[in-house]
Design a protein around this motif. Structure first.
Motif, PDB file in Angstrom:
ATOM      1  N   PRO A  64      10.029 -11.945  -0.799  1.00 27.83           N
ATOM      2  CA  PRO A  64      10.067 -10.732  -1.609  1.00 27.83           C
ATOM      3  C   PRO A  64       9.885 -11.077  -3.088  1.00 27.83           C
TER       4      PRO A  64
ATOM      5  N   HIS B 199       9.515  -0.874   8.954  1.00 26.57           N
ATOM      6  CA  HIS B 199       9.495   0.002   7.781  1.00 26.57           C
ATOM      7  C   HIS B 199       8.212  -0.198   6.988  1.00 26.57           C
TER       8      HIS B 199
ATOM      9  N   ALA C  70       6.509  -0.831   3.892  1.00 25.35           N
ATOM     10  CA  ALA C  70       6.895  -1.369   2.590  1.00 25.35           C
ATOM     11  C   ALA C  70       5.934  -0.913   1.501  1.00 25.35           C
TER      12      ALA C  70
ATOM     13  N   GLN D 250      12.990  -5.255  -0.974  1.00 26.85           N
ATOM     14  CA  GLN D 250      13.721  -4.821   0.212  1.00 26.85           C
ATOM     15  C   GLN D 250      12.979  -5.106   1.518  1.00 26.85           C
ATOM     16  N   THR D 251      11.832  -5.820   1.478  1.00 27.44           N
ATOM     17  CA  THR D 251      11.054  -6.113   2.677  1.00 27.44           C
ATOM     18  C   THR D 251      11.839  -7.023   3.618  1.00 27.44           C
ATOM     19  N   ALA D 252      11.940  -6.613   4.891  1.00 32.30           N
ATOM     20  CA  ALA D 252      12.688  -7.395   5.884  1.00 32.30           C
ATOM     21  C   ALA D 252      11.968  -8.705   6.187  1.00 32.30           C
TER      22      ALA D 252
END
Length: 114
Positions: A8, A41, A43, A65-67
């Motif tokens: 990230p 999600h 992104a 916030q990227t997994a």
């Protein structure tokens, strides 16, 4: 796409060379870029300039916030009905209700490390 592994906050460049089939996207053509993280999600979902022959280059920073895990990056011409599985450009200018049909989405993996 460069690089193919990122954290990230890192910068990623997505690009494509001009198509050899003379698609004639027009001078105001756009590319749709969608990045979906490992949790499913979205992104990033945006458009960027694309040239008449389909070439483009777009740089983005991986959202904080990227997994972590394997994300996917998808890029396709924005606002055109462009694929009928024959390789023929079947665009219908300004038609309502048209979307991609029977095409596998062109995606590239992007490994997100913690």
């Amino acid at each position: 796409m460069n690089p193919t592994v990122a954290k990230p906050g890192d910068a990623i460049t997505v690009h494509a060379a001009d198509a050899g089939c003379n698609p004639r996207y027009g001078q105001n053509a756009r590319i749709q870029i969608i990045v979906t993280d490992a949790a499913g999600h979205v992104a990033i979902s945006t458009t960027a300039p694309m040239n008449d022959a389909g070439g483009f280059s777009y740089q983005f920073d991986v959202p904080l916030q990227t997994a972590p895990g394997e994300a996917s990056v998808e890029a396709y011409p924005f606002g055109v009905d462009w694929c009928d599985d024959t390789g023929t450009n079947n665009r219908v200018p300004h038609a309502e209700g048209f979307s991609r049909a029977s095409c596998a989405a062109r995606t590239k993996p992007l490994a997100i490390s913690p």
